[in-house]
Design a protein around this motif. Sequence first.
Motif, PDB file in Angstrom:
ATOM      1  N   GLU A  27     -37.567  -0.964  -2.949  1.00 21.31           N
ATOM      2  CA  GLU A  27     -37.164  -0.056  -4.023  1.00 21.31           C
ATOM      3  C   GLU A  27     -36.726   1.245  -3.367  1.00 21.31           C
ATOM      4  O   GLU A  27     -37.489   1.873  -2.648  1.00 21.31           O
ATOM      5  CB  GLU A  27     -38.344   0.181  -4.965  1.00 21.31           C
ATOM      6  N   ILE A  29     -35.607   5.040  -3.903  1.00 18.93           N
ATOM      7  CA  ILE A  29     -35.788   6.076  -4.911  1.00 18.93           C
ATOM      8  C   ILE A  29     -35.005   7.322  -4.529  1.00 18.93           C
ATOM      9  O   ILE A  29     -35.091   7.802  -3.402  1.00 18.93           O
ATOM     10  CB  ILE A  29     -37.282   6.453  -5.048  1.00 18.93           C
ATOM     11  N   LYS A  35     -35.999   8.471  -9.608  1.00 21.25           N
ATOM     12  CA  LYS A  35     -35.656   7.166 -10.168  1.00 21.25           C
ATOM     13  C   LYS A  35     -34.997   6.296  -9.109  1.00 21.25           C
ATOM     14  O   LYS A  35     -34.537   6.779  -8.082  1.00 21.25           O
ATOM     15  CB  LYS A  35     -34.718   7.340 -11.364  1.00 21.25           C
ATOM     16  N   GLN A  36     -34.931   4.994  -9.396  1.00 20.29           N
ATOM     17  CA  GLN A  36     -34.246   4.078  -8.500  1.00 20.29           C
ATOM     18  C   GLN A  36     -32.766   4.425  -8.461  1.00 20.29           C
ATOM     19  O   GLN A  36     -32.245   5.085  -9.366  1.00 20.29           O
ATOM     20  CB  GLN A  36     -34.398   2.640  -8.985  1.00 20.29           C
ATOM     21  N   THR A  37     -32.097   3.951  -7.442  1.00 21.81           N
ATOM     22  CA  THR A  37     -30.667   4.213  -7.344  1.00 21.81           C
ATOM     23  C   THR A  37     -29.915   3.624  -8.538  1.00 21.81           C
ATOM     24  O   THR A  37     -28.860   4.112  -8.911  1.00 21.81           O
ATOM     25  CB  THR A  37     -30.092   3.656  -6.024  1.00 21.81           C
ATOM     26  N   SER A  38     -30.486   2.614  -9.184  1.00 20.56           N
ATOM     27  CA  SER A  38     -29.873   2.024 -10.381  1.00 20.56           C
ATOM     28  C   SER A  38     -30.077   2.905 -11.619  1.00 20.56           C
ATOM     29  O   SER A  38     -29.475   2.663 -12.651  1.00 20.56           O
ATOM     30  CB  SER A  38     -30.474   0.645 -10.640  1.00 20.56           C
ATOM     31  N   SER A  42     -39.148   4.139 -11.265  1.00 18.12           N
ATOM     32  CA  SER A  42     -39.786   3.510 -10.110  1.00 18.12           C
ATOM     33  C   SER A  42     -41.012   2.722 -10.548  1.00 18.12           C
ATOM     34  O   SER A  42     -41.701   3.103 -11.489  1.00 18.12           O
ATOM     35  CB  SER A  42     -40.208   4.579  -9.105  1.00 18.12           C
TER      36      SER A  42
END
Length: 117
Positions: A27, A29, A35-38, A42
């Motif tokens: 994951e 961040i 937040k996640q790159t998406s 997290s």
Amino acid sequence: VSNAELRQPGKSPNFSVNWIVGNTDLEVINATTGKQTSGSSSRLCKHMFYTRWAKLYGKLSTRVQSHGEVPSVYSEAKLVAHPYQSVKQQLFKAFQKAGLGTWVKKPPEQDQFPLTV
């Protein structure tokens, strides 16, 4: 040094990476947003831990609260967790006794979010 990827002293990276034993997924961040790159939260954020805790709490036969309901706000859940509060106070006292200063408290509104499952 011409490599821009090398760590610069005094400057934190703009990302972090975590993984779980037994899970092949990494994951990544964003350190600015948390937040996640998406763009999704997290798996290590407070909300995710709170959600998992609430599910476990709901399965317990004995409850922390007399009426047995899961606290609806994260900060309330932490307040009713008496062993957690006791150990936290012991830790703060140990830091002071060792001359390490006082624990820096975060703004209370950071823990005032509702449980949404």
